[in-house]
Design a protein around this motif. Structure first.
Motif, PDB file in Angstrom:
ATOM      1  N   GLY A  43       0.776  -1.227   0.000  1.00 32.46           N
ATOM      2  CA  GLY A  43       0.000   0.000   0.000  1.00 32.46           C
ATOM      3  C   GLY A  43       0.808   1.277   0.000  1.00 32.46           C
ATOM      4  O   GLY A  43       0.240   2.377  -0.046  1.00 32.46           O
ATOM      5  N   PHE A  44       2.136   1.179   0.044  1.00 30.60           N
ATOM      6  CA  PHE A  44       2.954   2.386  -0.029  1.00 30.60           C
ATOM      7  C   PHE A  44       2.892   2.945  -1.452  1.00 30.60           C
ATOM      8  O   PHE A  44       3.057   2.204  -2.423  1.00 30.60           O
ATOM      9  CB  PHE A  44       4.393   2.088   0.378  1.00 30.60           C
ATOM     10  N   THR A  45       2.664   4.237  -1.555  1.00 28.35           N
ATOM     11  CA  THR A  45       2.492   4.849  -2.870  1.00 28.35           C
ATOM     12  C   THR A  45       3.683   5.693  -3.318  1.00 28.35           C
ATOM     13  O   THR A  45       3.758   6.078  -4.482  1.00 28.35           O
ATOM     14  CB  THR A  45       1.224   5.726  -2.893  1.00 28.35           C
ATOM     15  N   LEU A  46       4.595   6.000  -2.394  1.00 26.26           N
ATOM     16  CA  LEU A  46       5.822   6.709  -2.755  1.00 26.26           C
ATOM     17  C   LEU A  46       6.983   5.975  -2.104  1.00 26.26           C
ATOM     18  O   LEU A  46       7.117   5.973  -0.874  1.00 26.26           O
ATOM     19  CB  LEU A  46       5.788   8.168  -2.294  1.00 26.26           C
ATOM     20  N   VAL A  47       7.809   5.340  -2.936  1.00 30.07           N
ATOM     21  CA  VAL A  47       8.956   4.580  -2.451  1.00 30.07           C
ATOM     22  C   VAL A  47      10.211   5.368  -2.817  1.00 30.07           C
ATOM     23  O   VAL A  47      10.527   5.547  -3.999  1.00 30.07           O
ATOM     24  CB  VAL A  47       9.006   3.168  -3.060  1.00 30.07           C
ATOM     25  N   VAL A  48      10.905   5.854  -1.803  1.00 30.79           N
ATOM     26  CA  VAL A  48      12.053   6.742  -1.989  1.00 30.79           C
ATOM     27  C   VAL A  48      13.352   5.954  -1.904  1.00 30.79           C
ATOM     28  O   VAL A  48      13.581   5.223  -0.941  1.00 30.79           O
ATOM     29  CB  VAL A  48      12.050   7.850  -0.910  1.00 30.79           C
ATOM     30  N   LEU A  49      14.187   6.089  -2.928  1.00 24.38           N
ATOM     31  CA  LEU A  49      15.495   5.427  -2.948  1.00 24.38           C
ATOM     32  C   LEU A  49      16.557   6.445  -2.551  1.00 24.38           C
ATOM     33  O   LEU A  49      16.770   7.447  -3.247  1.00 24.38           O
ATOM     34  CB  LEU A  49      15.786   4.866  -4.341  1.00 24.38           C
ATOM     35  N   LEU A  50      17.221   6.175  -1.423  1.00 27.15           N
ATOM     36  CA  LEU A  50      18.170   7.134  -0.845  1.00 27.15           C
ATOM     37  C   LEU A  50      19.525   6.444  -0.682  1.00 27.15           C
ATOM     38  O   LEU A  50      19.691   5.583   0.173  1.00 27.15           O
ATOM     39  CB  LEU A  50      17.642   7.601   0.510  1.00 27.15           C
ATOM     40  N   GLY A  51      20.502   6.820  -1.496  1.00 26.26           N
ATOM     41  CA  GLY A  51      21.804   6.159  -1.477  1.00 26.26           C
ATOM     42  C   GLY A  51      22.894   7.024  -0.878  1.00 26.26           C
ATOM     43  O   GLY A  51      23.060   8.185  -1.267  1.00 26.26           O
ATOM     44  N   ASP A  52      23.678   6.458   0.045  1.00 30.56           N
ATOM     45  CA  ASP A  52      24.717   7.199   0.758  1.00 30.56           C
ATOM     46  C   ASP A  52      26.095   7.078   0.111  1.00 30.56           C
ATOM     47  O   ASP A  52      27.029   7.746   0.536  1.00 30.56           O
ATOM     48  CB  ASP A  52      24.786   6.683   2.209  1.00 30.56           C
ATOM     49  N   HIS A  53      26.217   6.229  -0.887  1.00 32.98           N
ATOM     50  CA  HIS A  53      27.508   5.858  -1.477  1.00 32.98           C
ATOM     51  C   HIS A  53      27.463   6.207  -2.967  1.00 32.98           C
ATOM     52  O   HIS A  53      26.450   5.985  -3.628  1.00 32.98           O
ATOM     53  CB  HIS A  53      27.680   4.359  -1.257  1.00 32.98           C
ATOM     54  N   GLY A  54      28.566   6.722  -3.488  1.00 30.56           N
ATOM     55  CA  GLY A  54      28.565   7.149  -4.876  1.00 30.56           C
ATOM     56  C   GLY A  54      28.599   6.037  -5.897  1.00 30.56           C
ATOM     57  O   GLY A  54      28.220   6.236  -7.058  1.00 30.56           O
ATOM     58  N   GLY A  55      29.006   4.829  -5.504  1.00 35.53           N
ATOM     59  CA  GLY A  55      29.264   3.774  -6.469  1.00 35.53           C
ATOM     60  C   GLY A  55      28.060   3.153  -7.139  1.00 35.53           C
ATOM     61  O   GLY A  55      28.209   2.494  -8.174  1.00 35.53           O
TER      62      GLY A  55
END
Length: 266
Positions: free
Chosen positions: A131-143
């Motif tokens: 039921g989640f409608t906004l899934v945020v991808l948050l990356g801490d590493h540049g690779g």
């Protein structure tokens, strides 16, 4: 047991939104609390992506995991109605045959880029069907930033017409080599800023969790070198005071992107 396995989960009926847990961490809530949260409008979820890698002799290998979780929690609270999924700690970090990039050092765990992308896709889809409608991808590493963008594009194509969206927040990572690095240079630390495990990296970690930094060894350490796993710059003058502005810049950048996505802005 067969009857239990085949029965459908109960739907939230009259969920008490005022009784939900204070923690925004997905894994610290029961399934019914997550279900009730969805009924109460908590339909945004952040997937924090870290990495397990060498970060020189002074920063513990879980740097990205600890940092991205703390930052994701701050962002979730800033935007509201958001949970934070478990941190992805296994990411592409180099080859094993031969050993390349961070895999040349002990303390690093690596998976192939295609496996990583499939992991992101599967995790995001499992959140969408709940039921989640906004899934945020948050990356801490540049690779792996390119893989996160590709994953978001793939998900948005697959989710067309479902009412769900994947949001890759490139601005969160871009703060570090740009706004934050520029700020450090303007405050007199140009020679200490490098690419990895140097002044900025160490200062950020000190501001999040000083226990992850071997401070006594850091202060007494020799001039840094690539052989130590430090790429450019010098971490010996790092401090939490220098790290906090960078963390704040990242939170502000990510918050702005998420709020724009919720408002339907391109």
């Amino acid at each position: 047991m067969a009857g239990l396995a085949s029965s459908a989960p109960a739907h939230a009926a009259g969920a008490d939104c005022g009784q939900l847990p204070a923690s925004v961490q997905f894994e610290q809530r029961t399934w019914t609390e997550i279900r009730d949260g969805l009924a109460c409008g908590i339909t945004t979820v952040i997937i924090p992506v870290g990495g397990t890698e060498q970060s020189g002799p002074y920063i513990a290998a879980g740097k990205h995991n600890v940092r991205v979780l703390a930052q994701a929690e701050r962002i979730a609270r800033a935007v509201g109605q958001t949970l934070v999924a478990p941190v992805m700690a296994y990411v592409p970090e180099g080859g094993t045959k031969p050993r390349t990039s961070h895999m040349r050092f002990a303390g690093t765990l690596s998976i192939p880029p295609d496996v990583f992308e499939k992991l992101v896709l599967a995790a995001a889809e499992s959140l969408r069907v709940q039921g989640f409608t906004l899934v945020v991808l948050l990356g801490d590493h540049g690779g792996y930033q390119t893989q996160l963008q590709q994953a978001a594009d793939t998900l948005n194509t697959a989710w067309r017409g479902t009412g769900a969206k994947a949001l890759y927040v490139r601005a969160y990572y871009d703060v570090l080599p740009h706004q934050y690095a520029d700020w450090l240079k303007k405050t007199g630390h140009a020679g200490e800023v490098g690419l990895h495990a140097e002044l900025s990296d160490t200062s950020l970690m000190l501001a999040v969790d000083p226990g992850m930094v071997r401070q006594k060894a850091l202060r007494a350490g020799p001039p840094p070198s690539a052989a130590q796993g430090i790429y450019g710059g010098d971490p010996r003058g790092a401090s939490a005071a220098l790290g906090q502005p960078g963390l704040d810049m990242q939170v502000q950048a990510a918050t702005k992107v998420i709020e724009a996505a919720r408002a339907g802005q391109p």
